[in-house]
Structures are given as C-alpha cells and as structure tokens.
Design a protein around this motif. Structure first.
Motif, PDB file in Angstrom:
ATOM      1  N   MET A   1       0.849  -1.178   0.000  1.00  0.00           N
ATOM      2  CA  MET A   1       0.000   0.000   0.000  1.00  0.00           C
ATOM      3  C   MET A   1       0.891   1.235   0.000  1.00  0.00           C
ATOM      4  O   MET A   1       1.816   1.350   0.792  1.00  0.00           O
ATOM      5  N   ASN A   2       0.620   2.172  -0.881  1.00  0.00           N
ATOM      6  CA  ASN A   2       1.362   3.415  -0.968  1.00  0.00           C
ATOM      7  C   ASN A   2       0.646   4.472  -0.128  1.00  0.00           C
ATOM      8  O   ASN A   2      -0.513   4.766  -0.352  1.00  0.00           O
ATOM      9  N   MET A   3       1.352   5.036   0.832  1.00  0.00           N
ATOM     10  CA  MET A   3       0.759   5.996   1.748  1.00  0.00           C
ATOM     11  C   MET A   3       1.312   7.392   1.446  1.00  0.00           C
ATOM     12  O   MET A   3       2.517   7.566   1.275  1.00  0.00           O
ATOM     13  N   LEU A   4       0.427   8.383   1.382  1.00  0.00           N
ATOM     14  CA  LEU A   4       0.821   9.774   1.210  1.00  0.00           C
ATOM     15  C   LEU A   4       1.064  10.354   2.599  1.00  0.00           C
ATOM     16  O   LEU A   4       0.183  10.351   3.452  1.00  0.00           O
ATOM     17  N   VAL A   5       2.282  10.854   2.834  1.00  0.00           N
ATOM     18  CA  VAL A   5       2.690  11.271   4.170  1.00  0.00           C
ATOM     19  C   VAL A   5       2.709  12.795   4.277  1.00  0.00           C
ATOM     20  O   VAL A   5       3.251  13.487   3.418  1.00  0.00           O
ATOM     21  N   ASP A   6       2.136  13.297   5.349  1.00  0.00           N
ATOM     22  CA  ASP A   6       2.071  14.727   5.628  1.00  0.00           C
ATOM     23  C   ASP A   6       3.419  15.250   6.122  1.00  0.00           C
ATOM     24  O   ASP A   6       4.193  14.523   6.746  1.00  0.00           O
ATOM     25  N   SER A   7       3.679  16.515   5.869  1.00  0.00           N
ATOM     26  CA  SER A   7       4.961  17.118   6.262  1.00  0.00           C
ATOM     27  C   SER A   7       5.198  17.063   7.767  1.00  0.00           C
ATOM     28  O   SER A   7       6.320  16.813   8.215  1.00  0.00           O
ATOM     29  N   ASN A   8       4.160  17.273   8.567  1.00  0.00           N
ATOM     30  CA  ASN A   8       4.331  17.234  10.020  1.00  0.00           C
ATOM     31  C   ASN A   8       4.719  15.839  10.504  1.00  0.00           C
ATOM     32  O   ASN A   8       5.515  15.700  11.441  1.00  0.00           O
ATOM     33  N   VAL A   9       4.170  14.822   9.880  1.00  0.00           N
ATOM     34  CA  VAL A   9       4.527  13.446  10.241  1.00  0.00           C
ATOM     35  C   VAL A   9       5.996  13.195   9.918  1.00  0.00           C
ATOM     36  O   VAL A   9       6.731  12.608  10.725  1.00  0.00           O
ATOM     37  N   SER A  35       4.659   8.014  -0.357  1.00  0.00           N
ATOM     38  CA  SER A  35       4.727   9.185  -1.224  1.00  0.00           C
ATOM     39  C   SER A  35       4.656  10.457  -0.396  1.00  0.00           C
ATOM     40  O   SER A  35       4.122  10.467   0.710  1.00  0.00           O
ATOM     41  N   VAL A  36       5.178  11.510  -0.990  1.00  0.00           N
ATOM     42  CA  VAL A  36       5.128  12.839  -0.400  1.00  0.00           C
ATOM     43  C   VAL A  36       4.653  13.775  -1.497  1.00  0.00           C
ATOM     44  O   VAL A  36       5.139  13.699  -2.628  1.00  0.00           O
ATOM     45  N   SER A  37       3.685  14.635  -1.176  1.00  0.00           N
ATOM     46  CA  SER A  37       3.265  15.613  -2.190  1.00  0.00           C
ATOM     47  C   SER A  37       4.366  16.651  -2.367  1.00  0.00           C
ATOM     48  O   SER A  37       5.182  16.886  -1.465  1.00  0.00           O
ATOM     49  N   ILE A  38       4.375  17.282  -3.503  1.00  0.00           N
ATOM     50  CA  ILE A  38       5.364  18.324  -3.762  1.00  0.00           C
ATOM     51  C   ILE A  38       5.205  19.457  -2.751  1.00  0.00           C
ATOM     52  O   ILE A  38       6.200  20.066  -2.337  1.00  0.00           O
ATOM     53  N   ILE A  39       3.987  19.697  -2.306  1.00  0.00           N
ATOM     54  CA  ILE A  39       3.739  20.726  -1.293  1.00  0.00           C
ATOM     55  C   ILE A  39       4.405  20.330   0.029  1.00  0.00           C
ATOM     56  O   ILE A  39       5.081  21.142   0.664  1.00  0.00           O
ATOM     57  N   SER A  40       4.234  19.080   0.436  1.00  0.00           N
ATOM     58  CA  SER A  40       4.873  18.612   1.672  1.00  0.00           C
ATOM     59  C   SER A  40       6.388  18.645   1.556  1.00  0.00           C
ATOM     60  O   SER A  40       7.087  18.981   2.516  1.00  0.00           O
ATOM     61  N   LYS A  41       6.903  18.314   0.382  1.00  0.00           N
ATOM     62  CA  LYS A  41       8.350  18.372   0.185  1.00  0.00           C
ATOM     63  C   LYS A  41       8.860  19.793   0.408  1.00  0.00           C
ATOM     64  O   LYS A  41       9.866  20.007   1.101  1.00  0.00           O
TER      65      LYS A  41
END
Length: 75
Positions: A1-9, A35-41
């Motif tokens: 499962m691919n999980m999108l991770v928040d910047s705070n995490v 995964s990380v969104s470009i915004i979180s990056k």
C-alpha cells in the motif's frame, strides 16, 4: 500500500517526536512504499531547523516518490 505522508509526520518522525508505538507502525510503511506531495516536500525542506536535522529530512524525502499537483487534484 502506498501511503501519502504529511509534512508534520515526516518532521516529527525524523526528529523522533512520535510515540514509540506509532513510530513502529510508521517504520513498516516507510520501509515499503510511501509518497510525499510536492507541497509537503517544500514544507519539509523549508523547515527551520539545525543543519544536521535538515540533512536527515532531505535524505528521508529522497526515499519517497513525489506526487505532483495538477488541475484534477486542485479541483
């Protein structure tokens, strides 16, 4: 499962500020596919911290796949 991770995490995980039980669960996800969104990056790499921690954050981000935002996501 691919999980999108928040910047705070990401920041709290790399900084060891997550409770041990939760960190062990995240270890399982981060050792597989995440995964990380470009915004979180951008948020993570702009985090105001010491050089050593920023290097750790950069290394962590490199382990992820980056999800880019397009018009479909924005709508």
């Amino acid at each position: 499962m691919n999980m999108l991770v928040d910047s705070n995490v990401i920041i709290d995980y790399v900084s060891n500020r997550i409770p041990e039980k939760s960190a062990r669960l995240l270890d399982l996800y981060f050792n597989s596919c995440f995964s990380v969104s470009i915004i979180s990056k951008i948020e993570v790499l702009g985090y105001n911290t010491h050089k050593y921690e920023l290097e750790q954050l950069e290394s962590f981000i490199q382990l992820s796949s980056i999800e880019y935002i397009d018009e479909a996501v924005a709508d």
